[in-house]
Design an enzyme around this catalytic site. Structure first.
Site, PDB file in Angstrom:
ATOM      1  N   HIS A 198      28.046  21.934  62.433  1.00 52.59           N
ATOM      2  CA  HIS A 198      29.379  21.578  61.911  1.00 52.59           C
ATOM      3  C   HIS A 198      30.363  21.521  63.079  1.00 52.59           C
ATOM      4  O   HIS A 198      30.299  22.334  63.992  1.00 52.59           O
ATOM      5  CB  HIS A 198      29.824  22.631  60.893  1.00 52.59           C
ATOM      6  N   CYS A 236      31.963  16.287  59.422  1.00 53.72           N
ATOM      7  CA  CYS A 236      33.073  16.806  58.615  1.00 53.72           C
ATOM      8  C   CYS A 236      34.333  15.992  58.904  1.00 53.72           C
ATOM      9  O   CYS A 236      34.923  16.097  59.983  1.00 53.72           O
ATOM     10  CB  CYS A 236      33.298  18.283  58.932  1.00 53.72           C
ATOM     11  N   HIS A 265      30.645  16.538  55.110  1.00 54.34           N
ATOM     12  CA  HIS A 265      31.796  17.150  54.438  1.00 54.34           C
ATOM     13  C   HIS A 265      32.869  16.071  54.401  1.00 54.34           C
ATOM     14  O   HIS A 265      33.275  15.564  55.461  1.00 54.34           O
ATOM     15  CB  HIS A 265      32.350  18.330  55.247  1.00 54.34           C
ATOM     16  N   ASP A 310      34.005  19.454  50.415  1.00 51.35           N
ATOM     17  CA  ASP A 310      34.504  20.459  51.382  1.00 51.35           C
ATOM     18  C   ASP A 310      35.626  21.315  50.779  1.00 51.35           C
ATOM     19  O   ASP A 310      35.361  22.135  49.908  1.00 51.35           O
ATOM     20  CB  ASP A 310      34.955  19.763  52.665  1.00 51.35           C
ATOM     21  N   HIS A 311      36.878  21.134  51.238  1.00 55.47           N
ATOM     22  CA  HIS A 311      37.953  22.012  50.740  1.00 55.47           C
ATOM     23  C   HIS A 311      38.824  21.262  49.730  1.00 55.47           C
ATOM     24  O   HIS A 311      38.831  20.036  49.683  1.00 55.47           O
ATOM     25  CB  HIS A 311      38.858  22.452  51.893  1.00 55.47           C
ATOM     26  N   TYR A 324      38.620  26.793  48.462  1.00 53.24           N
ATOM     27  CA  TYR A 324      37.382  26.722  47.669  1.00 53.24           C
ATOM     28  C   TYR A 324      37.595  26.969  46.180  1.00 53.24           C
ATOM     29  O   TYR A 324      36.764  27.559  45.501  1.00 53.24           O
ATOM     30  CB  TYR A 324      36.331  27.672  48.252  1.00 53.24           C
TER      31      TYR A 324
HETATM   32  O1  KDG Z   1      36.101  23.956  58.309  1.00 52.88           O
HETATM   33  C1  KDG Z   1      35.428  23.219  57.581  1.00 52.88           C
HETATM   34  O2  KDG Z   1      35.563  21.988  57.432  1.00 52.88           O
HETATM   35  C2  KDG Z   1      34.349  23.849  56.848  1.00 52.88           C
HETATM   36  O3  KDG Z   1      33.573  23.168  56.215  1.00 52.88           O
HETATM   37  C3  KDG Z   1      34.233  25.314  56.978  1.00 52.88           C
HETATM   38  C4  KDG Z   1      32.883  25.731  56.535  1.00 52.88           C
HETATM   39  O4  KDG Z   1      33.124  26.598  55.488  1.00 52.88           O
HETATM   40  C5  KDG Z   1      32.061  26.407  57.609  1.00 52.88           C
HETATM   41  O5  KDG Z   1      32.801  27.344  58.210  1.00 52.88           O
HETATM   42  C6  KDG Z   1      31.470  25.468  58.590  1.00 52.88           C
HETATM   43  O6  KDG Z   1      30.112  25.554  58.412  1.00 52.88           O
HETATM   44 FE   FE2 Z   2      33.740  20.991  56.916  1.00 47.40          FE
END
Ligand code: KDG
Ligand code: FE2
Length: 356
Positions: A198, A236, A265, A310-311, A324
């Site tokens: 990541h 991501c 992500h 992701d978030h 989350y």
């Molecule tokens: O920071 C991000 O975009 C994430 O996806 C955080 C994740 O929870 C994680 O810390 C990365 O594997």
């Molecule tokens: Fe991420």
């Protein structure tokens, strides 16, 4: 593309049955969170996690994350034990037929923000990163703790870690990380496990610690460390998108065309200044990332792997683990799946017309 959703286990207020009810949802991204960083995960615990998820009609698609112990990143002699444990965890995951592992090589802290409950105009709240605030923060004595941060440090341990990292320059860090890659990837190849690193979040050094995975050239260098099917990345869009110099669709096409994107992500951020951003709803117009362009690029490379939204913001009065919550991540997942359906269908129709 396989639509997936992160679940933090039985303590997660977001229940598997709620996730199962999101249209198009196929897989879960999870991990074993109560084993100390660096210790091996048993086959029994992995199998239990997998069966719990499968019992809800979902697949355990990705482990995020198997954390990399600080002694490995610091290149200390004790790294050998933690590398052996990492290998044992991978062997047990392979035996449980779990074949994608996300991890990151951020030193000491995982993803970082300056505020976790920034109020937006619509009265939802989001995560923001303000450079001028973070540069004033003392991560050792400060109060901020984020999900993903290992908070098990005892008195003096964090100070020692910082002192050890301050003896390393960026090249030293590359040497230590390259050693880890050289040890792990041949075994991952053998086990058929795809390793998805990541990006750093944020994708630039913070607190005087070396961060080496935030730009395309750094990923090129990192992915060149091992030429095997296991060694890939988690793309991501939020982490990489917070640096406006990153050409996300171009990176997807260049890195993805080599089959090196094992996990995605997909989230949106709005760049608000130099090294400053706020997380937004997934809809393209809300942020700086063109999410339709992202899905077009993923379709161009015929991406078939897992993707998670992701978030999310905290909306509709929801409270919970920052980034989350259920609602906004679910809205994002359905939006992304809608983009994917449209892009892939139009592509098929274009191909059919072109072949006449
Ligand atoms: O920071 C991000 O975009 C994430 O996806 C955080 C994740 O929870 C994680 O810390 C990365 O594997
Ligand atoms: Fe991420």
């Amino acid at each position: 593309m396989e639509l997936t959703f992160r679940w933090y286990g039985e303590e997660d207020p977001v229940k598997l049955e709620y996730i199962r009810q999101i249209p198009g949802m196929k897989g879960i991204v999870s991990a074993i969170y109560d084993v100390p960083v660096g210790e091996a995960w048993s086959l029994e615990r992995i199998t239990k996690l997998k069966h719990t998820i499968e019992g809800h009609g979902l697949k355990l698609s990705v482990i995020e994350s198997v954390p990399v112990h600080e002694h490995i990143k610091l290149g200390l002699p004790t790294r050998e034990r933690y590398i052996d444990n990492y290998k044992e965890t991978l062997r047990n995951l392979a035996q449980a037929e779990v074949d994608i592992v996300c991890y990151n090589v951020m030193p000491v802290f995982d993803w970082t923000r300056s505020r976790l409950d920034f109020p937006l105009a619509d009265r939802s709240t989001t995560l923001i990163y303000e450079d001028e605030v973070v540069t004033q923060m003392d991560p050792v004595t400060g109060k901020l703790r984020l999900p993903g941060w290992d908070t098990s440090y005892k008195d003096g341990e964090l100070e020692l870690l910082f002192a050890q990292y301050h003896e390393l320059n960026e090249e030293d860090y590359w040497v230590n990380i390259a050693y880890f890659v050289g040890e792990i990837m041949p075994l991952a190849d053998e086990l058929g496990i795809r390793m998805a690193v990541h990006p750093d979040d944020p994708p630039w050094p913070i607190f005087g610690l070396p961060r080496i995975l935030g730009k395309e050239a750094q990923f090129e260098r990192y992915l060149a460390l091992h030429d095997g099917p296991s060694h890939g990345m988690c793309f991501c869009t939020g982490s990489l998108g917070s640096d406006p110099d990153n050409d996300l669709p171009g990176m997807i096409r260049r890195i993805g065309s080599e089959g090196r994107i094992h996990f995605v992500h997909a989230r949106n951020v709005k760049v608000t200044g130099h090294h400053s951003f706020m997380e937004t709803a997934h809809l393209s117009e809300e942020g700086s990332v063109d999410m339709a362009e992202i899905m077009c690029a993923l379709s161009d490379i015929r991406y078939e792997g897992p993707l998670r939204s992701d978030h999310g913001r905290m909306i509709w009065g929801e409270t919970g683990r920052p980034g989350y919550g259920l609602y906004d991540r679910a809205l994002g997942a359905v939006y992304l799946n809608g983009l994917w359906e449209a892009v892939t269908k139009c592509r098929k129709q274009e191909a059919a017309v072109a072949s006449r």
